[in-house]
Scaffold this active site. Sequence first.
Site, short mmCIF file in Angstrom:
data_model
loop_
_atom_site.label_atom_id
_atom_site.label_comp_id
_atom_site.label_asym_id
_atom_site.label_seq_id
_atom_site.Cartn_x
_atom_site.Cartn_y
_atom_site.Cartn_z
N LYS A 1 -8.12 6.24 -19.45
CA LYS A 1 -8.42 6.78 -20.77
C LYS A 1 -7.19 6.69 -21.68
O LYS A 1 -6.68 5.63 -21.95
CB LYS A 1 -8.96 8.19 -20.63
CG LYS A 1 -10.06 8.36 -19.57
CD LYS A 1 -11.24 7.42 -19.72
CE LYS A 1 -12.44 7.83 -18.89
NZ LYS A 1 -12.29 7.73 -17.42
N TYR B 1 -16.77 17.29 -15.86
CA TYR B 1 -17.13 15.87 -15.99
C TYR B 1 -18.17 15.52 -14.93
O TYR B 1 -18.08 15.93 -13.76
CB TYR B 1 -15.86 15.02 -15.83
CG TYR B 1 -16.08 13.57 -15.52
CD1 TYR B 1 -16.89 12.77 -16.33
CD2 TYR B 1 -15.49 12.99 -14.41
CE1 TYR B 1 -17.09 11.43 -16.04
CE2 TYR B 1 -15.69 11.66 -14.10
CZ TYR B 1 -16.50 10.88 -14.93
OH TYR B 1 -16.71 9.56 -14.63
N ASP C 1 -7.32 18.88 -14.76
CA ASP C 1 -7.64 17.54 -15.25
C ASP C 1 -7.20 17.47 -16.71
O ASP C 1 -7.81 18.08 -17.59
CB ASP C 1 -9.14 17.28 -15.11
CG ASP C 1 -9.53 15.86 -15.50
OD1 ASP C 1 -8.77 15.22 -16.28
OD2 ASP C 1 -10.59 15.39 -15.07
N ARG D 1 0.84 -1.20 0.00
CA ARG D 1 0.00 0.00 0.00
C ARG D 1 0.87 1.24 0.00
O ARG D 1 0.58 2.24 -0.66
CB ARG D 1 -0.94 0.01 1.21
CG ARG D 1 -1.70 1.34 1.34
CD ARG D 1 -2.77 1.34 2.40
NE ARG D 1 -2.45 0.60 3.58
CZ ARG D 1 -1.67 1.04 4.57
NH1 ARG D 1 -1.07 2.23 4.49
NH2 ARG D 1 -1.47 0.29 5.65
#
Length: 379
Positions: free
Chosen positions: A199, A102, A174, A49
């Site tokens: 993406k 978005y 972004d 982690r």
Amino acid sequence: MNQGFETLAIHAGQEADPHTGAVVPPIYAVSTYKQDGVGGLRAGYEYSRSANPTRTALEEALAAVEGGVRGLAFASGLAAEDTLLRTVCKPGDHVVIPDDAYGGTYRLFSRVFREWGVSFDPVPLGDLDAVRAAVRPETKAIWVETPTNPLLNVADVAALADVAHDGGAVLVVDNTFASPYLQQPLSLGADVAVHSTTKYVGGHSDVVGGALVTRSVDLGERLAYHQNAMGAVAGPFDAWLTLRGLKTLGVRMDRHCDNAERVVDLLLSHPKVVQVLYPGLPEHPGHEIAAKQMRRFGGMVSFRVEGGEEAAVEICNRAKLFTLGESLGGVESLIEHPGRMTHASAAGSPLEVPADLVRLSVGIETVDDLLADLSEALG
């Protein structure tokens, strides 16, 4: 030595394995690591982690291609956004967001962070006076998408960085739609670049992920602390797939852009299309800014059609090679109706999108096949 984008994407953080000479970083499917004595961490690893060598390779590569000092990889783009916001904001703080953000980002602000005590104002980011007027003493961030999803509006990153910094806020960009290949917000003054690596960075519709890249060491360290404390990290196989996708980002984006430009030409000449939204068009209100801060204009195209919502939905349903589906940025072309799909969460809000809007993620297929399919879908 300064290296080109493609060289960094293939080599940054990806030195050959010292034990075997493997030229691709291995998938370290491991949760814990043997320590050389109590507190003696071998190469800094103790628990995956906190850090994992496969994820480290991806994070170093992402920082390199974005021109940043620290990269962090997450389980999804929204996990990255959530970690960022809980690092820079506390209850009582305020954020300026795009008025066409978005839908998932809007949902995070309106349904999650508002209940946590963080307020926000949607503002047209192309209007710098409106942005300045929206900044308050408690404003901790100006949140930018450029180009925006799905209306493909363009914001001036350098100008907004000045507004944010004058107000004591960070500028968050972004950069998902543009990708690091087409645009590098940190070089324009942004403090953080955000990606849904699902993406274009991943590029093959086979992995979900997110990333943050910072311009400063201090903010990078703060984000890294929260990444570990909150734990929404990219797993080693996801990191490996994303790193594999990043290697070909440059050549893929060139084809995405080539194909998108041909699609735009078709849409402009079609009698059923009433408006084409694409930053590469000279008449686009953000064209000059996009030309200044982007290498090319991207693979995303939106358009509005005669006949309203039902006509737009029918076009989506008739397409065959353009797959009806959410997401974007993969090698395959996608078509969607934002109002009923990706932006349904914004219905009834100031961010509601036009009902007659269709969004395309133009892939890298043979472009003549794409044009034929779109022509048939348009009727």
